[in-house]
Design a protein around this motif. Structure first.
Motif, mmCIF file in Angstrom:
data_model
loop_
_atom_site.group_PDB
_atom_site.id
_atom_site.type_symbol
_atom_site.label_atom_id
_atom_site.label_comp_id
_atom_site.label_asym_id
_atom_site.label_seq_id
_atom_site.Cartn_x
_atom_site.Cartn_y
_atom_site.Cartn_z
ATOM 1 N N ASP A 198 0.808 -1.225 0.000
ATOM 2 C CA ASP A 198 0.000 0.000 0.000
ATOM 3 C C ASP A 198 0.838 1.270 0.000
ATOM 4 O O ASP A 198 0.295 2.367 -0.120
ATOM 5 C CB ASP A 198 -0.903 0.024 1.246
ATOM 6 N N ARG A 199 2.158 1.151 0.111
ATOM 7 C CA ARG A 199 2.973 2.329 0.383
ATOM 8 C C ARG A 199 3.322 3.162 -0.839
ATOM 9 O O ARG A 199 3.429 4.369 -0.747
ATOM 10 C CB ARG A 199 4.279 1.919 1.095
ATOM 11 N N ARG A 200 3.535 2.535 -1.990
ATOM 12 C CA ARG A 200 4.069 3.243 -3.149
ATOM 13 C C ARG A 200 3.289 2.886 -4.411
ATOM 14 O O ARG A 200 2.668 1.820 -4.477
ATOM 15 C CB ARG A 200 5.536 2.868 -3.362
ATOM 16 N N PRO A 201 3.326 3.747 -5.442
ATOM 17 C CA PRO A 201 2.638 3.400 -6.691
ATOM 18 C C PRO A 201 3.080 2.056 -7.268
ATOM 19 O O PRO A 201 2.247 1.261 -7.713
ATOM 20 C CB PRO A 201 3.015 4.560 -7.620
ATOM 21 N N GLN A 202 4.398 1.784 -7.270
ATOM 22 C CA GLN A 202 4.878 0.497 -7.792
ATOM 23 C C GLN A 202 4.234 -0.664 -7.052
ATOM 24 O O GLN A 202 3.797 -1.650 -7.667
ATOM 25 C CB GLN A 202 6.403 0.429 -7.678
ATOM 26 N N ALA A 203 4.172 -0.571 -5.721
ATOM 27 C CA ALA A 203 3.616 -1.662 -4.924
ATOM 28 C C ALA A 203 2.112 -1.798 -5.128
ATOM 29 O O ALA A 203 1.577 -2.912 -5.151
ATOM 30 C CB ALA A 203 3.933 -1.437 -3.447
ATOM 31 N N VAL A 234 8.083 -7.134 -21.226
ATOM 32 C CA VAL A 234 7.946 -7.813 -19.932
ATOM 33 C C VAL A 234 9.073 -7.447 -18.976
ATOM 34 O O VAL A 234 8.847 -7.176 -17.790
ATOM 35 C CB VAL A 234 7.883 -9.346 -20.143
ATOM 36 N N GLY A 235 10.308 -7.425 -19.475
ATOM 37 C CA GLY A 235 11.461 -7.203 -18.608
ATOM 38 C C GLY A 235 11.561 -5.818 -18.020
ATOM 39 O O GLY A 235 12.386 -5.575 -17.140
ATOM 40 N N VAL A 236 10.716 -4.882 -18.471
ATOM 41 C CA VAL A 236 10.730 -3.525 -17.916
ATOM 42 C C VAL A 236 10.095 -3.481 -16.536
ATOM 43 O O VAL A 236 10.396 -2.603 -15.727
ATOM 44 C CB VAL A 236 10.016 -2.556 -18.888
ATOM 45 N N SER A 237 9.203 -4.416 -16.250
ATOM 46 C CA SER A 237 8.494 -4.419 -14.971
ATOM 47 C C SER A 237 9.444 -4.664 -13.800
ATOM 48 O O SER A 237 10.480 -5.320 -13.943
ATOM 49 C CB SER A 237 7.407 -5.493 -14.964
ATOM 50 N N ALA A 238 9.052 -4.160 -12.644
ATOM 51 C CA ALA A 238 9.829 -4.419 -11.432
ATOM 52 C C ALA A 238 9.732 -5.878 -11.022
ATOM 53 O O ALA A 238 10.696 -6.450 -10.506
ATOM 54 C CB ALA A 238 9.343 -3.521 -10.299
#
Length: 266
Positions: free
Chosen positions: A23-28, A252-256
């Motif tokens: 819940d903390r960051r946009p990525q998460a 695909v490989g751009v994702s975290a």
């Protein structure tokens, strides 16, 4: 428990609060939304027996329980297991190692490995964990394996204005070495290339392997805009792109995070 595993457990017990991470960051938040969407697309109809290996405090397990599934959680961190048991709804959770699961053969309709693989430096250990996930899954059932993308760290530092000479050196090193530098902040981890994750799933005996990019190609933009006036629209656009390009091989490989969705042989 070996020394590296002990250090990982200590990291999550004493230094990092996993329960609120998604819940903390946009990525998460992108990670949470897209992981749940992908799981709901592929899992058998409820009620199914699902094993959540490395499920932490139970963020995904609780969602799946609310969907009507029977979920058992295994995690190597005792405090995560305690939180999983104590939450609402309570989760059937036990302490265990992904490389040697305390479960009978073919005892679950689907198995999730949403964390353990990226904490294992050695390929043999990663394949062993994936093979264990396959062992406890019924023939023909789905096995889901999460990994951290090879270049997630440097991209994250750039998107959040923390990129410096040390991170530049780390970016260069990661081109040939996927082992995380634990001194930078995160604990012991291994960062995958897409082909590498696919090969490890095949080596573990899985079939029909499809790799998804979880957060999509625009997650760095969402991070960069997080405190600005366009945070909402940029996040919404990043989510839409993540859905459109989820399994596009060139992106695909751009994702975290990477998510391998595969099948146990019949």
């Amino acid at each position: 428990m070996d020394d590296m595993t002990t250090e990982i457990v200590t990291y999550y017990e004493d230094r990092y609060e996993e329960a609120s991470r998604l819940d903390r960051r946009p990525q998460a938040r992108l990670e949470r939304i897209r992981t749940l969407e992908l799981l709901r697309e592929l899992l058998p109809a409820a009620p199914a027996r699902i094993l959540d290996v490395g499920g932490g405090p139970g963020a995904y397990a609780r969602e799946l329980i609310n969907d009507g599934h029977h979920v058992r959680l295994v995690d190597i961190v005792p405090s995560h297991v305690e939180q999983a048991r104590a939450g609402e709804p309570p989760i059937d959770a036990v302490v265990g190692d992904a490389r040697e699961l305390p479960e009978p053969d073919a005892s679950h309709d689907a198995t999730l490995l949403l964390g353990p693989v990226y904490h294992l430096h050695e390929r043999a250990d990663r394949v062993r964990a994936i093979r264990e996930a396959a062992r406890v899954t019924r023939p023909g059932g789905p096995v889901v394996v999460a990994a951290i993308g090879r270049f997630a760290g440097p991209v994250d530092f750039a998107a959040t204005a923390r990129f410096d000479d040390r991170t530049t050196a780390e970016a260069r090193r990661l081109i040939t070495d996927g082992v995380n530098d634990a001194s930078i902040g995160f604990t012991h981890a291994y960062f995958h290339r897409v082909a590498e994750l696919r090969d490890e799933c095949h080596e573990a005996g899985l079939t029909d392997v499809v790799i998804h990019g979880v957060e999509g190609p625009a997650w760095p933009a969402a991070e960069a805009a997080r405190t600005g006036p366009d945070a909402g629209p940029v996040f919404d656009a990043a989510l839409r792109l993540a859905r459109v390009y989820s399994a596009e091989p060139d992106l695909v490989g751009v994702s975290a995070h990477l998510l391998a969705i595969a099948t146990k042989r019949r």
